[in-house]
Design a protein around this motif. Sequence first.
Motif, PDB file in Angstrom:
ATOM      1  N   ASP A   1      -4.889  14.247  24.786  1.00  0.00           N
ATOM      2  CA  ASP A   1      -3.752  13.336  24.756  1.00  0.00           C
ATOM      3  C   ASP A   1      -3.603  12.778  23.353  1.00  0.00           C
ATOM      4  OD1 ASP A   1      -2.848  13.326  27.490  1.00  0.00           O
ATOM      5  OD2 ASP A   1      -4.746  12.345  27.994  1.00  0.00           O
ATOM      6  N   ARG A   2      -2.423  12.294  23.077  1.00  0.00           N
ATOM      7  CA  ARG A   2      -2.222  11.605  21.804  1.00  0.00           C
ATOM      8  C   ARG A   2      -2.898  10.236  21.854  1.00  0.00           C
ATOM      9  NH1 ARG A   2       2.728  13.778  18.513  1.00  0.00           N
ATOM     10  NH2 ARG A   2       2.698  15.869  19.359  1.00  0.00           N
ATOM     11  N   ALA A   3      -3.184   9.720  20.691  1.00  0.00           N
ATOM     12  CA  ALA A   3      -3.771   8.385  20.615  1.00  0.00           C
ATOM     13  C   ALA A   3      -2.798   7.485  19.867  1.00  0.00           C
ATOM     14  CB  ALA A   3      -5.100   8.455  19.884  1.00  0.00           C
ATOM     15  N   ALA A   4      -3.003   6.188  19.928  1.00  0.00           N
ATOM     16  CA  ALA A   4      -2.149   5.265  19.196  1.00  0.00           C
ATOM     17  C   ALA A   4      -2.277   5.559  17.709  1.00  0.00           C
ATOM     18  CB  ALA A   4      -2.575   3.832  19.490  1.00  0.00           C
ATOM     19  N   PRO A   5      -1.148   5.531  16.974  1.00  0.00           N
ATOM     20  CA  PRO A   5      -1.247   5.807  15.527  1.00  0.00           C
ATOM     21  C   PRO A   5      -2.042   4.709  14.825  1.00  0.00           C
ATOM     22  CG  PRO A   5       0.981   5.089  16.112  1.00  0.00           C
ATOM     23  CD  PRO A   5       0.215   5.209  17.392  1.00  0.00           C
ATOM     24  N   VAL A   6      -2.582   5.053  13.669  1.00  0.00           N
ATOM     25  CA  VAL A   6      -3.287   4.035  12.895  1.00  0.00           C
ATOM     26  C   VAL A   6      -2.257   3.044  12.352  1.00  0.00           C
ATOM     27  CG1 VAL A   6      -5.153   5.616  12.298  1.00  0.00           C
ATOM     28  CG2 VAL A   6      -3.192   5.386  10.771  1.00  0.00           C
ATOM     29  N   ASP A   7      -2.736   1.941  11.850  1.00  0.00           N
ATOM     30  CA  ASP A   7      -1.862   0.884  11.352  1.00  0.00           C
ATOM     31  C   ASP A   7      -1.536   1.122   9.874  1.00  0.00           C
ATOM     32  OD1 ASP A   7      -0.494  -1.500  10.991  1.00  0.00           O
ATOM     33  OD2 ASP A   7      -2.337  -2.634  10.610  1.00  0.00           O
ATOM     34  N   ALA A   8      -0.245   1.273   9.566  1.00  0.00           N
ATOM     35  CA  ALA A   8       0.162   1.572   8.192  1.00  0.00           C
ATOM     36  C   ALA A   8      -0.265   0.460   7.226  1.00  0.00           C
ATOM     37  CB  ALA A   8       1.683   1.773   8.135  1.00  0.00           C
ATOM     38  N   HIS A   9      -0.208  -0.785   7.672  1.00  0.00           N
ATOM     39  CA  HIS A   9      -0.612  -1.898   6.795  1.00  0.00           C
ATOM     40  C   HIS A   9      -2.087  -1.808   6.447  1.00  0.00           C
ATOM     41  CE1 HIS A   9       3.148  -3.497   8.479  1.00  0.00           C
ATOM     42  NE2 HIS A   9       3.207  -4.211   7.370  1.00  0.00           N
ATOM     43  N   GLU A  10      -2.877  -1.477   7.461  1.00  0.00           N
ATOM     44  CA  GLU A  10      -4.314  -1.365   7.254  1.00  0.00           C
ATOM     45  C   GLU A  10      -4.626  -0.219   6.282  1.00  0.00           C
ATOM     46  OE1 GLU A  10      -6.597  -3.286   8.114  1.00  0.00           O
ATOM     47  OE2 GLU A  10      -8.435  -2.089   7.864  1.00  0.00           O
ATOM     48  N   LEU A  11      -3.926   0.910   6.464  1.00  0.00           N
ATOM     49  CA  LEU A  11      -4.102   2.048   5.549  1.00  0.00           C
ATOM     50  C   LEU A  11      -3.767   1.630   4.117  1.00  0.00           C
ATOM     51  CD1 LEU A  11      -2.683   5.474   6.814  1.00  0.00           C
ATOM     52  CD2 LEU A  11      -5.004   4.919   6.085  1.00  0.00           C
ATOM     53  N   ALA A  12      -2.642   0.957   3.959  1.00  0.00           N
ATOM     54  CA  ALA A  12      -2.194   0.561   2.623  1.00  0.00           C
ATOM     55  C   ALA A  12      -3.167  -0.432   1.981  1.00  0.00           C
ATOM     56  CB  ALA A  12      -0.797  -0.044   2.703  1.00  0.00           C
ATOM     57  N   ARG A  13      -3.799  -1.228   2.806  1.00  0.00           N
ATOM     58  CA  ARG A  13      -4.705  -2.252   2.297  1.00  0.00           C
ATOM     59  C   ARG A  13      -6.015  -1.636   1.798  1.00  0.00           C
ATOM     60  NH1 ARG A  13      -8.432  -5.459   3.874  1.00  0.00           N
ATOM     61  NH2 ARG A  13      -8.676  -4.490   5.911  1.00  0.00           N
ATOM     62  N   THR A  14      -6.460  -0.558   2.471  1.00  0.00           N
ATOM     63  CA  THR A  14      -7.803  -0.051   2.211  1.00  0.00           C
ATOM     64  C   THR A  14      -7.843   1.255   1.405  1.00  0.00           C
ATOM     65  OG1 THR A  14      -7.721   1.110   4.327  1.00  0.00           O
ATOM     66  CG2 THR A  14      -8.711  -1.085   4.330  1.00  0.00           C
ATOM     67  N   ALA A  15      -6.741   1.983   1.347  1.00  0.00           N
ATOM     68  CA  ALA A  15      -6.782   3.323   0.738  1.00  0.00           C
ATOM     69  C   ALA A  15      -6.813   3.258  -0.779  1.00  0.00           C
ATOM     70  CB  ALA A  15      -5.570   4.130   1.183  1.00  0.00           C
ATOM     71  N   ARG A  16      -7.445   4.262  -1.384  1.00  0.00           N
ATOM     72  CA  ARG A  16      -7.335   4.442  -2.831  1.00  0.00           C
ATOM     73  C   ARG A  16      -6.098   5.312  -3.120  1.00  0.00           C
ATOM     74  NH1 ARG A  16      -6.815   6.701  -7.382  1.00  0.00           N
ATOM     75  NH2 ARG A  16      -8.469   8.219  -7.477  1.00  0.00           N
ATOM     76  N   VAL A  17      -5.999   6.427  -2.396  1.00  0.00           N
ATOM     77  CA  VAL A  17      -4.839   7.308  -2.569  1.00  0.00           C
ATOM     78  C   VAL A  17      -4.210   7.613  -1.209  1.00  0.00           C
ATOM     79  CG1 VAL A  17      -4.029   9.577  -3.352  1.00  0.00           C
ATOM     80  CG2 VAL A  17      -5.819   8.383  -4.642  1.00  0.00           C
ATOM     81  N   LEU A  18      -2.899   7.416  -1.132  1.00  0.00           N
ATOM     82  CA  LEU A  18      -2.150   7.804   0.059  1.00  0.00           C
ATOM     83  C   LEU A  18      -1.070   8.807  -0.338  1.00  0.00           C
ATOM     84  CD1 LEU A  18      -1.438   4.390   1.880  1.00  0.00           C
ATOM     85  CD2 LEU A  18      -3.151   6.122   2.493  1.00  0.00           C
ATOM     86  N   ALA A  19      -0.684   9.649   0.600  1.00  0.00           N
ATOM     87  CA  ALA A  19       0.531  10.438   0.434  1.00  0.00           C
ATOM     88  C   ALA A  19       1.591   9.838   1.336  1.00  0.00           C
ATOM     89  CB  ALA A  19       0.274  11.887   0.818  1.00  0.00           C
TER      90      ALA A  19
END
Lengths: 270, 270
Positions: free
Chosen positions: A104-122
Amino acid sequence: MAIITAIGDPTDPRLDDYRDLTTADRRPDRPGGRGLVIAEGVVVVRRLIESPYPVRSLLGVPRRIEELTADLAHLDVPAYAADADTMATTVGFHLNRGVLAVADRAAPVDAHELARTARVLAVCEGVNDHENLGSLFRNAAALGVDGILLGPRCADPLYRRSVRVSMGHVLRVPFAPLPGPWPESLDLLREAGMRVAALTPAPDALPISAAGLAGERVALLLGAEGPGLTPEALAAADVRVRIPMATGVDSLNVATAAAVAFHAVGASVG
Amino acid sequence: MAIITAIGDPTDPRLDDYRDLTTADRRPDRPGGRGLVIAEGVVVVRRLIESPYPVRSLLGVPRRIEELTADLAHLDVPAYAADADTMATTVGFHLNRGVLAVADRAAPVDAHELARTARVLAVCEGVNDHENLGSLFRNAAALGVDGILLGPRCADPLYRRSVRVSMGHVLRVPFAPLPGPWPESLDLLREAGMRVAALTPAPDALPISAAGLAGERVALLLGAEGPGLTPEALAAADVRVRIPMATGVDSLNVATAAAVAFHAVGASVG
């Protein structure tokens, strides 16, 4: 532990998740947020088992199921063993890889959290080809990109072909739709302290190696092969960067261009 | 000027060059130096016309032949116009691209001359997948690589699928077999003043950006996806370089890794 059950009848309703995969894959009406996640082959099935997606069952020839014994030890789902003909009749074509799993699909990750913690995003805009998007995820995984945000008109990373071409890396690289109206939604990244760099073939953009992005927190904005980024997306970026190209040559494939850019900003070394 | 002739009979012997292309494409016995060069689609046909390969004829639906009018103005070969059904019956499948051209092979370029004049070369060992080799040529063209040398066990760049995947760039990027026993034949490059850099995922190799190759005359040694370069090839290189990768991820596709490396050595900027 997974319970292995032999199935010889391709019409067995326990195989309904696997029925007629090609038709399912071609259905243009399948919405981005629905549909099962389908993994093909031992390597990708293993990645699905290790992923956050809740596995429903496996279907494979006995030899492939056996290869997955260790992976199945702590997985409480049915594993259906069938011969190659039964599998082919069920899914609608001959499966070279010999094993499938569905989740099954899962809930997507939180974009804010990704933006807060990532070094590089696409950040993708209009990457609407499933294979290109899958390759892009594979390259992101290999080169250490921390996550992928999906702007408008992107393909579904969890579509079967994307999963396959990504070699299962869509199941490992965190991704999320970028919330809010485009391209104002890119402010989310800036507010999280990232620089938004748009990749473009425009001759007046900065060569990516000369843009001072290596080691910085960067969100790389990537458009579709062919049309590229929209003027709105380009205008919303902090900096426009290019990969120096030979004259008279069509641009690189979007996933290849992304790989060059991921390396240039040092995604895997910081 | 090309003479346009309508053909309605798929058994017309003037179409023999185009007969049953899929079977021709699957023939495992076709040697590297033989067979016709086949271009599919307006863009690639145009590249074939501009290439050194002597065009024998074209076959296309009238609309596509018309698109090529300017290209055909100075080309003294027959152009056969047929409807889509006649074309499909001749070649054995439905052609989305609507136009084909065939050419004879030409003498390969001189490896010594390439080594003497190139800034960046790629040298392939065991790149035996036609699509990977085609993609590698596309990336080489885009990123300004001056030529490609073929070591042992490489696919044929002029095979139909390589031509198509390369978007016709195998017809533009000079290539040649590297003469002599492998890997001693790499001395040819050193004697021409090039550094031979082997691309490998080995953790003790130098990160490619830190290897001092940017702007240098470099021959990049590339192995097949999966096995990579042989120990002999690695030992024969002047320096071993790697693309920094995230842990636990399979390596990049060989054409993608090549693109990252071509960019890192600055092939397109000098």
